[in-house]
Design a protein around this motif. Structure first.
Motif, short mmCIF file in Angstrom:
data_model
loop_
_atom_site.label_atom_id
_atom_site.label_comp_id
_atom_site.label_asym_id
_atom_site.label_seq_id
_atom_site.Cartn_x
_atom_site.Cartn_y
_atom_site.Cartn_z
N ASP A 121 -47.23 45.20 -84.59
CA ASP A 121 -46.65 44.90 -83.22
C ASP A 121 -46.76 46.38 -82.68
O ASP A 121 -45.69 47.56 -83.21
CB ASP A 121 -45.08 45.16 -83.68
N ILE A 122 -47.33 46.48 -81.48
CA ILE A 122 -47.20 47.38 -81.20
C ILE A 122 -46.25 47.23 -79.63
O ILE A 122 -46.12 46.80 -78.93
CB ILE A 122 -49.28 47.75 -80.27
N LYS A 123 -45.34 48.56 -79.76
CA LYS A 123 -44.30 48.11 -79.04
C LYS A 123 -44.20 48.35 -77.84
O LYS A 123 -43.47 47.54 -76.96
CB LYS A 123 -43.25 48.59 -79.56
N ASN A 124 -44.87 49.45 -76.95
CA ASN A 124 -45.03 49.53 -75.91
C ASN A 124 -46.12 50.70 -75.92
O ASN A 124 -47.36 50.65 -76.72
CB ASN A 124 -43.39 50.24 -75.52
N SER A 125 -46.40 50.90 -74.40
CA SER A 125 -47.02 51.81 -73.84
C SER A 125 -46.77 53.40 -74.87
O SER A 125 -45.99 53.51 -75.46
CB SER A 125 -47.24 52.15 -72.78
N PRO A 126 -47.74 54.58 -75.12
CA PRO A 126 -47.60 55.68 -75.83
C PRO A 126 -45.94 56.03 -74.59
O PRO A 126 -45.55 56.54 -75.12
CB PRO A 126 -48.63 56.27 -75.50
N GLU A 127 -46.21 56.04 -73.41
CA GLU A 127 -45.39 56.30 -72.69
C GLU A 127 -44.29 55.92 -73.15
O GLU A 127 -42.57 56.78 -73.16
CB GLU A 127 -45.80 56.80 -71.08
N GLY A 128 -44.02 54.54 -73.12
CA GLY A 128 -42.80 53.94 -73.18
C GLY A 128 -42.14 53.88 -74.62
O GLY A 128 -41.60 53.12 -74.51
N TYR A 129 -43.55 54.07 -76.31
CA TYR A 129 -42.26 53.88 -77.14
C TYR A 129 -41.02 54.73 -77.96
O TYR A 129 -40.95 53.58 -78.44
CB TYR A 129 -43.93 54.40 -77.96
N GLU A 130 -40.77 55.08 -77.44
CA GLU A 130 -38.89 55.69 -77.75
C GLU A 130 -38.08 54.69 -76.78
O GLU A 130 -37.56 54.14 -77.77
CB GLU A 130 -39.34 56.69 -77.37
N LEU A 131 -38.75 53.77 -75.48
CA LEU A 131 -37.52 53.03 -75.23
C LEU A 131 -37.21 51.91 -75.89
O LEU A 131 -36.46 51.64 -75.90
CB LEU A 131 -38.08 52.78 -73.84
N ALA A 132 -38.58 51.13 -76.34
CA ALA A 132 -38.78 50.33 -76.80
C ALA A 132 -38.71 50.44 -78.05
O ALA A 132 -37.65 49.35 -78.64
CB ALA A 132 -40.63 49.48 -76.72
N CYS A 133 -39.22 51.50 -79.61
CA CYS A 133 -38.36 51.20 -80.77
C CYS A 133 -37.12 52.27 -80.66
O CYS A 133 -36.64 51.34 -81.81
CB CYS A 133 -39.36 52.01 -81.31
N PHE A 158 -52.84 42.54 -82.74
CA PHE A 158 -51.74 43.34 -81.90
C PHE A 158 -50.70 42.45 -80.99
O PHE A 158 -51.56 41.45 -80.90
CB PHE A 158 -52.23 44.71 -81.33
N ARG A 159 -49.76 42.61 -81.40
CA ARG A 159 -48.99 41.96 -80.36
C ARG A 159 -48.24 42.42 -80.01
O ARG A 159 -47.42 43.82 -80.08
CB ARG A 159 -48.01 41.17 -81.60
N THR A 160 -47.23 42.34 -78.86
CA THR A 160 -46.42 42.94 -78.07
C THR A 160 -44.90 42.14 -77.50
O THR A 160 -45.59 40.89 -76.97
CB THR A 160 -46.49 43.55 -77.03
N THR A 161 -44.19 42.50 -78.06
CA THR A 161 -42.81 41.39 -77.49
C THR A 161 -41.79 41.83 -76.61
O THR A 161 -41.70 43.48 -76.60
CB THR A 161 -41.42 41.08 -78.34
N VAL A 162 -42.28 41.43 -75.04
CA VAL A 162 -41.95 42.28 -73.89
C VAL A 162 -40.65 41.64 -73.49
O VAL A 162 -39.95 40.29 -73.41
CB VAL A 162 -43.30 41.41 -72.79
N VAL A 163 -39.72 42.65 -72.80
CA VAL A 163 -37.99 42.24 -72.46
C VAL A 163 -38.34 43.50 -71.14
O VAL A 163 -38.61 44.15 -70.99
CB VAL A 163 -37.60 43.33 -73.90
N LYS A 164 -37.57 42.71 -70.52
CA LYS A 164 -37.17 43.65 -69.21
C LYS A 164 -35.95 44.37 -69.76
O LYS A 164 -36.08 44.20 -69.93
CB LYS A 164 -36.79 42.05 -68.17
N GLY A 165 -36.67 45.49 -68.73
CA GLY A 165 -35.57 46.64 -68.66
C GLY A 165 -36.34 47.90 -69.45
O GLY A 165 -36.57 49.56 -69.58
N ILE A 166 -37.65 47.10 -70.55
CA ILE A 166 -38.80 47.63 -71.74
C ILE A 166 -40.24 47.95 -70.84
O ILE A 166 -40.53 49.01 -70.85
CB ILE A 166 -38.41 47.32 -73.01
N HIS A 167 -40.68 46.85 -70.42
CA HIS A 167 -41.86 46.43 -70.59
C HIS A 167 -42.08 46.33 -68.73
O HIS A 167 -41.11 45.65 -68.28
CB HIS A 167 -42.61 45.37 -70.94
N THR A 168 -43.06 46.67 -68.27
CA THR A 168 -43.34 46.42 -66.91
C THR A 168 -44.61 46.14 -66.82
O THR A 168 -45.30 46.87 -68.12
CB THR A 168 -43.19 47.80 -66.18
N GLU A 169 -45.41 46.22 -66.23
CA GLU A 169 -46.68 46.59 -65.43
C GLU A 169 -47.63 47.46 -65.60
O GLU A 169 -48.16 47.09 -66.69
CB GLU A 169 -47.14 45.80 -63.90
N GLU A 170 -47.58 48.14 -65.13
CA GLU A 170 -47.48 50.15 -65.43
C GLU A 170 -47.44 49.75 -67.49
O GLU A 170 -48.62 51.28 -67.67
CB GLU A 170 -47.12 50.75 -64.92
#
Length: 229
Positions: A121-133, A158-170
């Motif tokens: 589970d790759i939670k998010n981009s490196p920049e957004g990892y703490e927000l996601a985990c 690899f997989r990512t559960t995508v959630v509004k407020g945590i993930h963006t197009e960027e």
């Protein structure tokens, strides 16, 4: 091993195989959208005895192909290798679901032939990892896991559960660049299981937006698919 449960006949969790899932307790992350909060947070004292699992596996020999080890985070279990050795002696294929924070343990299991497939589970981009985990992320460990799998021979996804407020197009674009060249990547639609770490304020993206995310990923990982819609 702290076994919280056994799901006997999953349909999609091990591609192409009929497999059961063994759920372990405890996790070192606190993803707000985690759908197994009671396992991750160790909220229950109920355990399934290992003997029940192995009795079931022996009874289903020839009918089941594989065993998925999930959680929680199964690589936190101190006796995980002993458990997997016993599973292998019954001639089952093994898939490990992990958050990627224990690369040294994973490498040891792979080297000993105790993992036929790994899902990270790759939670998010490196920049957004703490927000996601939900905690400070050990990005070096996750990078080591990514490198281990992408440079090795074991099957992986690899997989990512995508959630509004945590993930963006960027963030999805940054994540895709991070895992460029990966063999398989899955975008998973968020679903409220009723057992979340953060029980409110989370919602799913539309199918249209998930497809847009997939289009963003494809230049970096062509084999991207969507799950859960």
């Amino acid at each position: 091993m702290q076994i919280a449960g056994l799901q006997k006949l999953p349909l999609l969790d091990y591609s192409g195989l009929v497999a059961c899932i063994v759920f372990t307790k405890g996790c070192n992350l606190r993803c707000p959208f985690c759908h197994n909060a009671s396992l991750a947070l160790n909220k229950t004292d109920d355990f399934l005895d290992e003997s029940e699992v192995f009795d079931y596996l022996k009874e289903r020999s020839g009918l089941l192909d594989g065993v998925v080890i999930s959680g929680g985070e199964p690589l936190l279990q101190p006796d995980i290798s002993d458990f997997l050795e016993r599973v292998k002696k019954l001639h089952y294929k093994i898939k490990i679901d992990t958050n990627g924070t224990k690369p040294d343990i994973l490498e040891d299991l792979i080297s000993r032939g105790l993992a036929d497939r790994v899902a990270v589970d790759i939670k998010n981009s490196p920049e957004g990892y703490e927000l996601a985990c939900g905690v400070k992320a050990d990005l070096e460990a996750i990078q080591k896991t990514i490198d281990l799998l992408m440079s090795g021979d074991v099957e992986y996804e690899f997989r990512t559960t995508v959630v509004k407020g945590i993930h963006t197009e960027e963030s999805i674009s940054s994540l895709a660049r991070w895992i460029k060249g990966a063999k398989e990547y899955y975008l998973q639609q968020f679903k409220d299981s009723g057992d979340l770490i953060k029980p409110c304020g989370l919602s799913a993206f539309s199918e249209e937006q998930l497809n847009k995310f997939a289009d963003i990923v494809r230049p970096y990982v062509p084999a991207v698919q969507i799950r859960g819609i």
